[in-house]
Design an enzyme around this catalytic site. Structure first.
Site, PDB file in Angstrom:
ATOM      1  N   SER A 565       0.846  -1.182   0.000  1.00  0.00           N
ATOM      2  CA  SER A 565       0.000   0.000   0.000  1.00  0.00           C
ATOM      3  C   SER A 565       0.892   1.247   0.000  1.00  0.00           C
ATOM      4  O   SER A 565       1.682   1.437  -0.907  1.00  0.00           O
ATOM      5  CB  SER A 565      -0.963  -0.034   1.191  1.00  0.00           C
ATOM      6  OG  SER A 565      -1.999   0.892   1.045  1.00  0.00           O
ATOM      7  N   ASP A 650      -9.696  -3.708  -5.503  1.00  0.00           N
ATOM      8  CA  ASP A 650      -9.118  -2.873  -4.454  1.00  0.00           C
ATOM      9  C   ASP A 650      -9.757  -1.487  -4.466  1.00  0.00           C
ATOM     10  O   ASP A 650      -9.783  -0.812  -5.493  1.00  0.00           O
ATOM     11  CB  ASP A 650      -7.608  -2.751  -4.661  1.00  0.00           C
ATOM     12  CG  ASP A 650      -6.874  -2.253  -3.431  1.00  0.00           C
ATOM     13  OD1 ASP A 650      -7.467  -1.468  -2.663  1.00  0.00           O
ATOM     14  OD2 ASP A 650      -5.722  -2.650  -3.233  1.00  0.00           O
ATOM     15  N   HIS A 685      -8.135  -4.855  -1.411  1.00  0.00           N
ATOM     16  CA  HIS A 685      -6.925  -4.372  -0.750  1.00  0.00           C
ATOM     17  C   HIS A 685      -6.370  -5.375   0.264  1.00  0.00           C
ATOM     18  O   HIS A 685      -5.170  -5.485   0.444  1.00  0.00           O
ATOM     19  CB  HIS A 685      -7.236  -3.051  -0.044  1.00  0.00           C
ATOM     20  CG  HIS A 685      -6.018  -2.229   0.263  1.00  0.00           C
ATOM     21  ND1 HIS A 685      -5.227  -1.672  -0.715  1.00  0.00           N
ATOM     22  CD2 HIS A 685      -5.457  -1.867   1.440  1.00  0.00           C
ATOM     23  CE1 HIS A 685      -4.241  -0.998  -0.158  1.00  0.00           C
ATOM     24  NE2 HIS A 685      -4.349  -1.109   1.143  1.00  0.00           N
TER      25      HIS A 685
END
Length: 713
Positions: A565, A650, A685
């Site tokens: 991330s 995501d 995610h």
């Protein structure tokens, strides 16, 4: 009560594109050629600066050509890694074998019931149960997620909220992995699921005290920002729900919860650097919410209620590391706040827990967690002892004011997680559960952990937590995986991982670099790693890498970096700046197209990120952001071996960022090293939803690293 109420870690060869594009990728020493994305120039001009994005077209998950390209990348990755498939299976099985399949959480008591989560052997998802009054009474099954997940490729049970009279459970599910939850209500006496159905929520549900009114946060359909609070009455159509709050500032998110005292409903509004709360007596859900303290730029606070007062963690009055205040429940504005625990420049206040006789404070000093216990009568003020050089301690689930027991958690890089009950009166502790590491091989005394300090280029000392199997020689020949995050003030604590043993037992060293951008060394540690000081985050990591090499823990040939991330952004920057330091890089759901994303206010989370990265509509921030943005700074040079992972759905870092990044790297890199992209076509995610399914991606990542080291089993 948490100080941050958040604050966010993924089949066919695309032959047609290869034929249409003359710029074929260079071979990487294997028979198969990588897919080559078409170049379709897209012009973006801001502040009289023009950028050409040849892969902007990948920004459409509904486009058949895009999906074909992603499938082609998956096929290529599978082909390149095919020789490790047996090894991946071995790694998966050994990681899974360390985890106790038939496992049960430590029970906690709430409103007359004991609640537990159970896992059954051979099952991917948990069961949620409760027992009335005593632990020896029959259990009632609330939810079997294995059954609920059967029709879906992805399944996530979000919030579970039990009504005050214990007869109903409001719950939420996500079956796409976009974190858009649907709320339903179940009668716990009959098992009936009511017709009430509320879509596109955050998944969190809060009951009023009347057992028929509940509140939830709705998400914007496009940006996925939680922006409205609604009130729903049991048995009514969700289209009739009443909007009780609209957060119009698109840099804020909103949420709702009930205080531990059960007296107040609380609506929160939160941006990166400012907060605001509204309160309402939970007995009168049809009344209007009252502002607790209106929002002020850079004023952060969070609230807890006990007896006739509110307790506040805040950075008011230049309390950079936060302090604890108290105010009457009838006078909640800032001018009434009285310091209970004053600000200290060397101690960060992270969390508090309130009991009838004690205030418990979770603090951080010199990077290490501490748990401080203060009696209300002023006679006691002490810290729980911890004897490890680097560890992680945190407050657990403590829903009862009347309890004489504090529940907390503890683990370290060499010590499995424990749930511990501490008795305030006897000052004794009881380990209720220690994580079992199955297989009969693991012994904590066979591993060593320590904390190192690297010197950054500006003279600042950067801590590194490190773990390895005893007996290694510091001669530079050890493979080392260096991990970091470094954003949003999120601290990566040195925690135990049974999965990580698959690397440690094969000779890897594992290091966590506590770089600026987190809060490991206090709030200033964060302030000096965001906005116009963001580059400290990247250079800190590089300087830690150089320190690990100079001290003989590893060498350039054996050093690997990993981040996900915002930590994937970190990976993107370091390979542009110093690619020669790393033999391989793992980048999970990487945020690498910073400028383009931050300019697009329709993308989920963008506007709420301005306080972290800056607003590129302002030229100063645009120029600074562009100077480090990984995608914008790819250049013709050698890059390390790389495995990049993402998820099609995501909602935090859109899949097209890593897809574009890989495409551009392929175009410009001058080496023959591996460059692989794996897209989970069913996940978002957080990756796969099953308990063990995510281990398959870890097995792929570990096999990638071990293969580069020539370790085959």
């Amino acid at each position: 009560m948490k100080k941050h109420l958040i604050i966010l870690i993924l089949s066919i060869i695309f032959a047609a594109s290869c034929k249409d594009n003359k710029e074929m990728a260079k071979p990487i020493g294997i028979a198969v050629q990588p897919p080559v994305a078409k170049k379709k120039p897209h012009t973006i001009t801001v502040h009289n600066d023009t950028r050409i994005d040849n892969y902007y077209w990948l920004n459409n998950r509904e486009d058949k050509e895009v999906l074909e390209y992603l499938h082609a990348e998956n096929t290529y990755t599978k082909t390149v890694m095919q020789h490790t498939e047996a090894f991946q299976k071995q790694l998966f099985e050994e990681m899974k074998a360390r985890i106790k399949e038939d496992d049960t959480s430590v029970p906690y008591k709430l409103n007359g019931y004991w609640f537990q989560t159970k896992f059954m052997a051979g099952k991917d998802y948990p069961l949620y149960i409760r027992k009335k009054e005593g632990l020896n009474t029959p259990e009632q099954l609330l939810f079997d997620c294995n059954e609920m997940a059967k029709p879906h490729n992805y399944f996530k049970l979000g919030g579970i909220s039990i009504s005050p009279d214990n007869t109903m459970a409001a719950y939420s599910t996500d079956t796409v992995s976009r974190r858009q939850y649907t709320i339903r209500i179940k009668n716990l006496n009959t098992g009936e699921v009511y017709k009430d159905e509320i879509e596109n929520t955050t998944g969190s549900i809060t009951w009023a005290n009347d057992n028929k009114t509940l509140f939830y946060a709705k998400k914007d359909e496009v940006t996925l920002r939680s922006y409205k609070i609604y009130k729903h009455v049991l048995g009514t159509n969700s289209s009739d729900d009443i909007e009780v709050f609209h957060e119009t500032d698109d840099t804020f998110n909103t949420f709702i919860y009930k205080t531990k005292s059960k007296k107040y409903l609380v609506i929160g509004s939160s941006s990166t650097l400012s907060t605001e709360y509204r309160i309402l007596n939970a007995d009168t859900p049809n009344d209007d919410f009252k502002v607790f303290q209106e929002r002020v730029k850079d004023l952060e606070y969070s609230i807890a209620h006990f007896n006739d007062s509110f307790y506040i963690i805040t950075n008011a009055d230049n309390a950079t590391n936060f302090k604890v205040c108290k105010t009457p429940e009838t006078k909640t504005s800032k001018e009434n706040w009285q310091d209970l625990l004053p600000h200290r420049t060397d101690v960060l206040v992270e969390d508090i827990e309130i009991f009838k006789d004690y205030l418990v404070v979770n603090e951080r000093q010199n990077g290490l967690n501490t748990i401080r216990i203060i009696s209300w009568n002023g006679k006691e003020d002490y810290y729980l002892p911890f004897d490890n050089e680097t560890y992680n301690a945190y407050l657990g689930n403590n829903p009862d004011f009347e309890s004489e027991i504090l529940r907390y958690g503890y683990n370290a890089l060499t010590t499995p997680s424990s749930v511990i009950d501490y008795n305030f009166k006897t000052k004794t502790k009881e380990v209720k559960k220690e994580q079992e590491v199955l297989g009969g091989v693991f012994k904590k005394e066979n591993y060593e952990s320590k904390r190192l300090w690297a010197t950054a280029r500006d003279g600042v000392k950067i801590p590194i937590s490190i773990v390895y199997k005893k007996g290694i020689k510091l001669n530079g020949s050890n493979p080392l995986l260096q991990y970091a995050y470094g954003s949003y003030g999120a601290t990566i604590d040195p925690s135990f991982s049974s999965i990580r043993l698959s690397l440690l037992d094969r000779g890897f060293i594992y290091a966590i670099s506590h770089i600026r951008g987190g809060e490991y060394l206090g709030r200033n540690w964060y302030e000096n790693g965001k906005l116009l000081t963001k580059k400290n985050t990247f250079t800190d990591f590089i300087d830690c890498s150089k320190h690990l090499i100079s001290e003989g823990y590893t060498s350039k040939k054996h050093l690997y970096a990993y981040g996900g991330s915002a930590g994937g952004l970190l990976m993107g920057v370091i390979i542009n700046m110093n690619p020669e330091l790393y033999n391989g890089v793992l980048a999970a759901v990487p945020f690498v197209d910073v400028v383009t994303t931050m300019l697009d206010e329709s993308i989920p989370l963008t506007t709420g990120e301005y306080d972290e990265w800056g607003n590129p509509n302002e030229e100063e921030f645009y120029t600074y952001m562009k100077s480090y943005s990984p995608y914008d700074n790819i250049k013709p040079q050698n890059y390390p071996n790389m495995l990049v992972t993402t998820g099609l759905h995501d909602s935090q870092v859109q899949y097209w960022e890593p897809a574009k990044w890989v495409a551009k790297l392929r175009e410009l890199k001058t080496d023959d090293n591996k460059l692989l992209l794996h897209t989970d076509m069913d996940a978002g995610h957080g990756g796969a939803s099953g308990r063990f399914e995510s281990l398959k991606e870890v097995a792929l990542e570990y096999a990638f690293l071990l293969d580069l080291e020539g370790i085959k089993h």
